[in-house]
Design a protein around this motif. Structure first.
Motif, short mmCIF file in Angstrom:
data_model
loop_
_atom_site.label_atom_id
_atom_site.label_comp_id
_atom_site.label_asym_id
_atom_site.label_seq_id
_atom_site.Cartn_x
_atom_site.Cartn_y
_atom_site.Cartn_z
N LYS A 100 16.66 -39.09 29.05
CA LYS A 100 15.78 -39.17 30.21
C LYS A 100 15.36 -37.78 30.68
O LYS A 100 14.18 -37.55 31.02
N ARG A 101 16.28 -36.82 30.67
CA ARG A 101 15.95 -35.46 31.10
C ARG A 101 14.93 -34.81 30.17
O ARG A 101 13.98 -34.16 30.63
N LYS A 102 15.11 -34.99 28.87
CA LYS A 102 14.19 -34.37 27.92
C LYS A 102 12.81 -35.03 27.99
O LYS A 102 11.79 -34.37 27.82
N ILE A 103 12.79 -36.34 28.20
CA ILE A 103 11.50 -37.02 28.37
C ILE A 103 10.80 -36.50 29.61
O ILE A 103 9.60 -36.21 29.60
N ALA A 104 11.54 -36.35 30.71
CA ALA A 104 10.96 -35.87 31.96
C ALA A 104 10.36 -34.47 31.78
O ALA A 104 9.29 -34.17 32.34
N GLU A 105 11.03 -33.62 31.01
CA GLU A 105 10.50 -32.28 30.75
C GLU A 105 9.16 -32.36 30.03
O GLU A 105 8.22 -31.63 30.36
N GLY A 106 9.07 -33.26 29.04
CA GLY A 106 7.84 -33.41 28.28
C GLY A 106 6.71 -33.99 29.12
O GLY A 106 5.55 -33.59 28.98
N SER A 112 6.44 -33.76 32.49
CA SER A 112 6.03 -32.78 33.51
C SER A 112 5.20 -31.65 32.92
O SER A 112 4.32 -31.10 33.59
N SER A 113 5.43 -31.32 31.65
CA SER A 113 4.64 -30.26 31.01
C SER A 113 3.28 -30.77 30.55
O SER A 113 2.40 -29.99 30.20
N GLY A 114 3.12 -32.10 30.53
CA GLY A 114 1.85 -32.71 30.14
C GLY A 114 1.79 -33.18 28.71
O GLY A 114 0.94 -34.00 28.37
N VAL A 115 2.71 -32.72 27.85
CA VAL A 115 2.61 -33.09 26.43
C VAL A 115 2.96 -34.56 26.19
O VAL A 115 2.46 -35.17 25.24
N LEU A 116 3.79 -35.13 27.05
CA LEU A 116 4.16 -36.54 26.88
C LEU A 116 3.57 -37.44 27.97
O LEU A 116 3.92 -38.62 28.05
N ASP A 117 2.68 -36.91 28.76
CA ASP A 117 2.03 -37.71 29.81
C ASP A 117 0.84 -38.42 29.21
O ASP A 117 -0.32 -38.19 29.58
N LYS A 118 1.11 -39.34 28.27
CA LYS A 118 0.06 -40.04 27.53
C LYS A 118 0.47 -41.48 27.33
O LYS A 118 1.62 -41.87 27.61
N THR A 119 -0.49 -42.29 26.85
CA THR A 119 -0.22 -43.70 26.58
C THR A 119 -0.49 -44.02 25.12
O THR A 119 -1.23 -43.32 24.43
N TYR A 120 0.11 -45.12 24.68
CA TYR A 120 0.06 -45.47 23.26
C TYR A 120 -1.23 -46.21 22.92
O TYR A 120 -1.54 -47.26 23.49
N ASP A 121 -1.96 -45.65 21.96
CA ASP A 121 -3.17 -46.29 21.40
C ASP A 121 -2.73 -47.01 20.13
O ASP A 121 -2.65 -46.41 19.05
N ALA A 122 -2.41 -48.29 20.27
CA ALA A 122 -1.85 -49.04 19.15
C ALA A 122 -2.82 -49.18 18.00
O ALA A 122 -2.43 -49.22 16.82
N ALA A 123 -4.12 -49.25 18.29
CA ALA A 123 -5.11 -49.43 17.23
C ALA A 123 -5.12 -48.24 16.26
O ALA A 123 -5.43 -48.40 15.07
N HIS A 124 -4.82 -47.05 16.78
CA HIS A 124 -4.86 -45.84 15.94
C HIS A 124 -3.47 -45.21 15.77
O HIS A 124 -3.36 -44.14 15.17
#
Length: 298
Positions: A274-280, A282-294
Protein backbone atom coordinates in the motif's frame (compact mmCIF):
# COMPACT_ATOMS: atom_id res chain seq x y z
CA UNK A 1 37.28 -21.24 -18.94
CA UNK A 2 34.10 -21.42 -16.88
CA UNK A 3 33.97 -19.44 -13.66
CA UNK A 4 34.72 -21.37 -10.45
CA UNK A 5 33.97 -20.30 -6.91
CA UNK A 6 35.48 -21.14 -3.55
CA UNK A 7 32.76 -21.46 -0.93
CA UNK A 8 33.34 -20.67 2.74
CA UNK A 9 31.10 -20.15 5.74
CA UNK A 10 31.35 -18.52 9.14
CA UNK A 11 29.16 -17.72 12.11
CA UNK A 12 28.40 -14.01 12.38
CA UNK A 13 28.18 -12.04 15.67
CA UNK A 14 24.38 -12.25 15.46
CA UNK A 15 24.58 -16.07 15.42
CA UNK A 16 23.66 -16.50 11.78
CA UNK A 17 25.81 -18.73 9.59
CA UNK A 18 26.76 -16.92 6.40
CA UNK A 19 28.03 -18.51 3.20
CA UNK A 20 30.50 -16.60 1.07
CA UNK A 21 31.80 -17.02 -2.46
CA UNK A 22 35.11 -16.01 -3.98
CA UNK A 23 35.65 -16.26 -7.70
CA UNK A 24 38.78 -18.32 -8.41
CA UNK A 25 41.64 -16.56 -10.22
CA UNK A 26 39.96 -13.18 -9.89
CA UNK A 27 40.81 -10.04 -7.88
CA UNK A 28 37.12 -9.59 -7.02
CA UNK A 29 36.17 -9.29 -3.37
CA UNK A 30 34.42 -12.06 -1.49
CA UNK A 31 30.63 -11.82 -1.73
CA UNK A 32 27.76 -13.07 0.38
CA UNK A 33 25.81 -15.96 -1.13
CA UNK A 34 23.26 -16.31 1.63
CA UNK A 35 22.51 -17.23 5.21
CA UNK A 36 21.62 -20.62 6.67
CA UNK A 37 18.03 -20.98 7.82
CA UNK A 38 15.59 -23.64 8.99
CA UNK A 39 12.00 -23.65 7.76
CA UNK A 40 9.77 -26.33 9.29
CA UNK A 41 11.97 -29.43 8.79
CA UNK A 42 13.92 -27.96 5.86
CA UNK A 43 17.35 -26.37 5.75
CA UNK A 44 18.48 -23.93 3.11
CA UNK A 45 19.84 -20.51 2.25
CA UNK A 46 18.22 -17.12 2.06
CA UNK A 47 19.51 -13.74 0.97
CA UNK A 48 17.35 -10.63 1.23
CA UNK A 49 20.21 -8.13 1.34
CA UNK A 50 19.33 -4.92 -0.50
CA UNK A 51 22.54 -3.44 -1.90
CA UNK A 52 22.57 0.01 -3.57
CA UNK A 53 22.88 -0.41 -7.32
CA UNK A 54 21.57 -3.97 -7.11
CA UNK A 55 17.91 -3.16 -6.49
CA UNK A 56 15.14 -2.61 -9.00
CA UNK A 57 14.22 1.05 -9.47
CA UNK A 58 11.44 1.88 -11.96
CA UNK A 59 13.21 5.02 -13.18
CA UNK A 60 16.05 2.89 -14.53
CA UNK A 61 13.67 1.04 -16.86
CA UNK A 62 10.88 3.55 -17.50
CA UNK A 63 12.29 4.68 -20.85
CA UNK A 64 12.13 1.10 -22.13
CA UNK A 65 8.96 -0.20 -20.47
CA UNK A 66 6.84 2.87 -19.73
CA UNK A 67 4.26 2.62 -16.96
CA UNK A 68 4.81 -1.11 -16.63
CA UNK A 69 8.16 -0.37 -14.99
CA UNK A 70 6.23 1.36 -12.20
CA UNK A 71 3.33 -1.10 -12.23
CA UNK A 72 5.50 -4.04 -11.14
CA UNK A 73 7.48 -2.07 -8.56
CA UNK A 74 5.20 -2.46 -5.49
CA UNK A 75 5.19 -6.24 -5.91
CA UNK A 76 8.95 -6.29 -6.53
CA UNK A 77 9.47 -4.37 -3.31
CA UNK A 78 7.32 -6.62 -1.13
CA UNK A 79 8.75 -9.78 -2.71
CA UNK A 80 12.42 -8.98 -2.19
CA UNK A 81 12.94 -5.32 -1.26
CA UNK A 82 13.61 -5.17 -5.00
CA UNK A 83 16.90 -7.10 -4.71
CA UNK A 84 18.08 -8.59 -8.00
CA UNK A 85 19.85 -11.41 -6.13
CA UNK A 86 17.19 -12.35 -3.60
CA UNK A 87 17.61 -16.08 -2.86
CA UNK A 88 15.60 -18.83 -1.16
CA UNK A 89 16.51 -22.54 -1.17
CA UNK A 90 14.59 -23.72 1.90
CA UNK A 91 11.01 -24.40 0.76
CA UNK A 92 9.27 -26.80 -1.60
CA UNK A 93 10.36 -24.86 -4.68
CA UNK A 94 13.97 -25.83 -3.74
CA UNK A 95 15.38 -22.78 -5.56
CA UNK A 96 13.80 -19.34 -5.82
CA UNK A 97 15.67 -16.38 -7.21
CA UNK A 98 15.44 -12.76 -8.31
CA UNK A 99 13.60 -9.60 -7.43
CA UNK A 100 10.27 -11.23 -8.28
CA UNK A 101 11.22 -14.52 -6.59
CA UNK A 102 11.00 -16.85 -9.58
CA UNK A 103 10.42 -20.39 -8.27
CA UNK A 104 11.89 -23.55 -9.82
CA UNK A 105 9.12 -26.02 -8.97
CA UNK A 106 6.57 -24.95 -11.60
CA UNK A 107 6.79 -26.60 -15.07
CA UNK A 108 7.12 -23.88 -17.72
CA UNK A 109 6.86 -21.41 -14.86
CA UNK A 110 8.62 -18.13 -14.26
CA UNK A 111 11.96 -19.58 -13.07
CA UNK A 112 12.14 -22.09 -15.91
CA UNK A 113 11.46 -19.39 -18.48
CA UNK A 114 13.96 -17.14 -16.72
CA UNK A 115 16.73 -19.74 -16.80
CA UNK A 116 15.99 -20.65 -20.41
CA UNK A 117 16.47 -17.00 -21.32
CA UNK A 118 19.64 -16.69 -19.24
CA UNK A 119 21.16 -19.69 -21.02
CA UNK A 120 21.03 -17.69 -24.25
CA UNK A 121 23.27 -14.93 -22.85
CA UNK A 122 26.97 -14.74 -23.79
CA UNK A 123 28.05 -15.38 -20.19
CA UNK A 124 25.90 -18.50 -19.73
CA UNK A 125 28.77 -20.97 -20.45
CA UNK A 126 30.88 -19.22 -17.82
CA UNK A 127 28.28 -19.63 -15.10
CA UNK A 128 26.51 -22.87 -16.02
CA UNK A 129 28.79 -24.81 -18.39
CA UNK A 130 26.86 -28.03 -17.81
CA UNK A 131 23.49 -26.59 -18.81
CA UNK A 132 22.29 -26.19 -22.39
CA UNK A 133 19.12 -25.09 -24.10
CA UNK A 134 17.92 -27.70 -26.61
CA UNK A 135 14.49 -27.89 -28.24
CA UNK A 136 13.43 -25.03 -25.92
CA UNK A 137 14.18 -27.08 -22.79
CA UNK A 138 17.02 -27.19 -20.28
CA UNK A 139 19.48 -30.09 -20.50
CA UNK A 140 22.48 -31.21 -18.45
CA UNK A 141 25.65 -32.40 -20.21
CA UNK A 142 27.69 -35.01 -18.31
CA UNK A 143 31.45 -35.68 -18.46
CA UNK A 144 30.59 -38.42 -20.96
CA UNK A 145 28.82 -35.81 -23.11
CA UNK A 146 25.42 -37.37 -22.41
CA UNK A 147 22.54 -34.89 -22.45
CA UNK A 148 19.78 -35.31 -19.85
CA UNK A 149 16.62 -33.21 -19.98
CA UNK A 150 15.97 -31.52 -16.63
CA UNK A 151 12.48 -30.12 -17.15
CA UNK A 152 9.43 -30.61 -19.35
CA UNK A 153 5.76 -29.65 -19.48
CA UNK A 154 4.96 -31.87 -16.51
CA UNK A 155 7.90 -31.68 -14.12
CA UNK A 156 10.97 -29.72 -13.04
CA UNK A 157 12.25 -32.42 -10.67
CA UNK A 158 15.51 -32.87 -12.55
CA UNK A 159 16.17 -29.15 -12.51
CA UNK A 160 15.35 -28.87 -8.82
CA UNK A 161 17.67 -31.78 -8.04
CA UNK A 162 20.44 -30.09 -10.00
CA UNK A 163 20.03 -26.73 -8.26
CA UNK A 164 19.39 -28.06 -4.75
CA UNK A 165 19.65 -31.84 -4.26
CA UNK A 166 17.70 -32.02 -0.98
CA UNK A 167 16.11 -29.92 1.75
CA UNK A 168 17.78 -32.04 4.45
CA UNK A 169 20.89 -29.87 4.61
CA UNK A 170 22.85 -27.25 2.70
CA UNK A 171 24.84 -29.18 0.10
CA UNK A 172 27.89 -28.16 -1.91
CA UNK A 173 25.90 -28.26 -5.17
CA UNK A 174 23.28 -25.94 -3.67
CA UNK A 175 25.87 -23.38 -2.55
CA UNK A 176 27.67 -23.48 -5.90
CA UNK A 177 24.48 -22.93 -7.90
CA UNK A 178 23.45 -20.16 -5.53
CA UNK A 179 26.89 -18.54 -5.82
CA UNK A 180 26.68 -18.62 -9.61
CA UNK A 181 23.28 -16.97 -9.68
CA UNK A 182 24.09 -14.31 -7.09
CA UNK A 183 27.39 -13.42 -8.76
CA UNK A 184 25.82 -13.36 -12.23
CA UNK A 185 23.07 -11.01 -11.12
CA UNK A 186 25.60 -8.72 -9.47
CA UNK A 187 28.03 -8.61 -12.39
CA UNK A 188 25.88 -8.69 -15.54
CA UNK A 189 23.41 -5.94 -16.42
CA UNK A 190 21.84 -8.26 -19.02
CA UNK A 191 20.93 -10.71 -16.25
CA UNK A 192 19.14 -7.93 -14.37
CA UNK A 193 17.47 -6.62 -17.53
CA UNK A 194 16.05 -10.08 -18.23
CA UNK A 195 14.56 -10.23 -14.74
CA UNK A 196 12.77 -6.95 -15.47
CA UNK A 197 11.77 -7.89 -19.01
CA UNK A 198 10.21 -11.17 -17.91
CA UNK A 199 8.46 -9.69 -14.88
CA UNK A 200 6.79 -7.09 -17.07
CA UNK A 201 5.95 -9.68 -19.73
CA UNK A 202 4.30 -11.90 -17.10
CA UNK A 203 2.22 -9.05 -15.66
CA UNK A 204 1.26 -7.79 -19.13
CA UNK A 205 0.14 -11.26 -20.18
CA UNK A 206 -1.73 -11.96 -16.95
CA UNK A 207 -3.73 -8.75 -16.61
CA UNK A 208 -6.05 -9.36 -19.61
CA UNK A 209 -6.84 -12.81 -18.20
CA UNK A 210 -7.61 -11.29 -14.83
CA UNK A 211 -9.82 -8.71 -16.54
CA UNK A 212 -11.83 -11.47 -18.20
CA UNK A 213 -12.56 -12.93 -14.76
CA UNK A 214 -13.00 -9.73 -12.78
CA UNK A 215 -14.02 -6.91 -15.15
CA UNK A 216 -11.16 -4.47 -14.61
CA UNK A 217 -11.91 -2.01 -17.42
CA UNK A 218 -11.67 1.50 -15.98
CA UNK A 219 -10.13 0.27 -12.74
CA UNK A 220 -7.45 2.47 -11.20
CA UNK A 221 -3.93 1.13 -11.65
CA UNK A 222 -3.62 0.72 -7.89
CA UNK A 223 -6.50 -1.78 -7.80
CA UNK A 224 -4.98 -3.73 -10.71
CA UNK A 225 -1.64 -3.85 -8.90
CA UNK A 226 -3.27 -5.38 -5.82
CA UNK A 227 -5.06 -7.98 -7.97
CA UNK A 228 -1.77 -8.93 -9.62
CA UNK A 229 0.03 -9.06 -6.30
CA UNK A 230 -2.63 -11.28 -4.72
CA UNK A 231 -2.34 -13.78 -7.55
CA UNK A 232 1.45 -13.54 -7.75
CA UNK A 233 1.69 -14.47 -4.09
CA UNK A 234 -1.33 -16.76 -4.13
CA UNK A 235 -3.04 -15.30 -1.06
CA UNK A 236 -6.54 -15.05 -2.51
CA UNK A 237 -8.98 -16.51 -5.03
CA UNK A 238 -10.85 -15.00 -7.96
CA UNK A 239 -14.10 -15.50 -6.03
CA UNK A 240 -12.78 -13.52 -3.07
CA UNK A 241 -11.52 -10.74 -5.34
CA UNK A 242 -14.80 -10.62 -7.28
CA UNK A 243 -16.63 -10.08 -3.98
CA UNK A 244 -14.19 -7.31 -3.05
CA UNK A 245 -14.75 -5.61 -6.40
CA UNK A 246 -18.56 -5.80 -6.18
CA UNK A 247 -19.02 -2.18 -5.13
CA UNK A 248 -21.26 -0.78 -7.85
CA UNK A 249 -18.35 1.02 -9.47
CA UNK A 250 -16.89 2.50 -6.30
CA UNK A 251 -13.23 1.82 -7.08
CA UNK A 252 -11.91 3.40 -3.89
CA UNK A 253 -13.95 1.00 -1.81
CA UNK A 254 -12.96 -1.85 -4.11
CA UNK A 255 -9.30 -0.99 -3.60
CA UNK A 256 -9.75 -0.93 0.17
CA UNK A 257 -11.56 -4.27 0.03
CA UNK A 258 -8.79 -5.86 -2.05
CA UNK A 259 -6.21 -4.82 0.55
CA UNK A 260 -8.06 -6.82 3.22
CA UNK A 261 -7.54 -10.12 1.36
CA UNK A 262 -4.94 -12.11 3.26
CA UNK A 263 -4.41 -9.30 5.79
CA UNK A 264 -4.62 -11.66 8.76
CA UNK A 265 -1.49 -13.52 7.64
CA UNK A 266 0.27 -11.01 5.40
CA UNK A 267 -0.42 -7.66 7.03
CA UNK A 268 3.18 -6.49 6.83
CA UNK A 269 3.42 -7.28 3.12
CA UNK A 270 0.11 -5.60 2.35
CA UNK A 271 1.08 -2.52 4.36
CA UNK A 272 4.33 -2.17 2.40
CA UNK A 273 2.46 -2.76 -0.87
CA UNK A 274 0.00 0.00 0.00
CA UNK A 275 2.83 2.43 0.83
CA UNK A 276 4.63 1.82 -2.45
CA UNK A 277 1.40 2.17 -4.43
CA UNK A 278 0.66 5.46 -2.64
CA UNK A 279 4.12 6.77 -3.59
CA UNK A 280 3.46 5.95 -7.24
CA UNK A 281 0.01 7.54 -7.20
CA UNK A 282 1.20 10.73 -5.49
CA UNK A 283 4.04 11.12 -8.01
CA UNK A 284 1.54 10.76 -10.85
CA UNK A 285 3.05 7.68 -12.50
CA UNK A 286 0.36 5.36 -11.14
CA UNK A 287 -2.53 7.83 -11.12
CA UNK A 288 -4.09 6.16 -14.16
CA UNK A 289 -6.88 3.76 -15.11
CA UNK A 290 -6.85 0.48 -16.97
CA UNK A 291 -7.67 0.54 -20.70
CA UNK A 292 -8.65 -3.10 -21.13
CA UNK A 293 -9.08 -2.84 -24.90
CA UNK A 294 -5.39 -1.96 -25.32
CA UNK A 295 -3.98 -3.55 -22.14
CA UNK A 296 -2.46 -0.30 -20.97
CA UNK A 297 -3.10 2.56 -18.58
CA UNK A 298 -4.36 6.02 -19.45
Amino acid sequence: MAYSFNITSSVLPNGRTAYFGTRVNSPEARFTIGYRTKYQDNFGLYNIDAVPGMVYLPADYRATHGIWADFIYPTAYVESKSSFFCLNTYDRARFTFGFMQYAAHVPNGDFVRFLRTLLQLPLAPEYFPRLELKNKHIFYRSDEQVLTQLENEDSTLGLMNYLNPTLLDIETQETICAARMVHWAQHDAEHRAIQVQLAIAFFQANLPRYHQRLGLAGAPAKACIVVCDILHQGRGTFARMAAALDTGGNWERAYTNLLTIGAANYGERIGALKRKIAEGVSSGVLDKTYDAAHNTFV
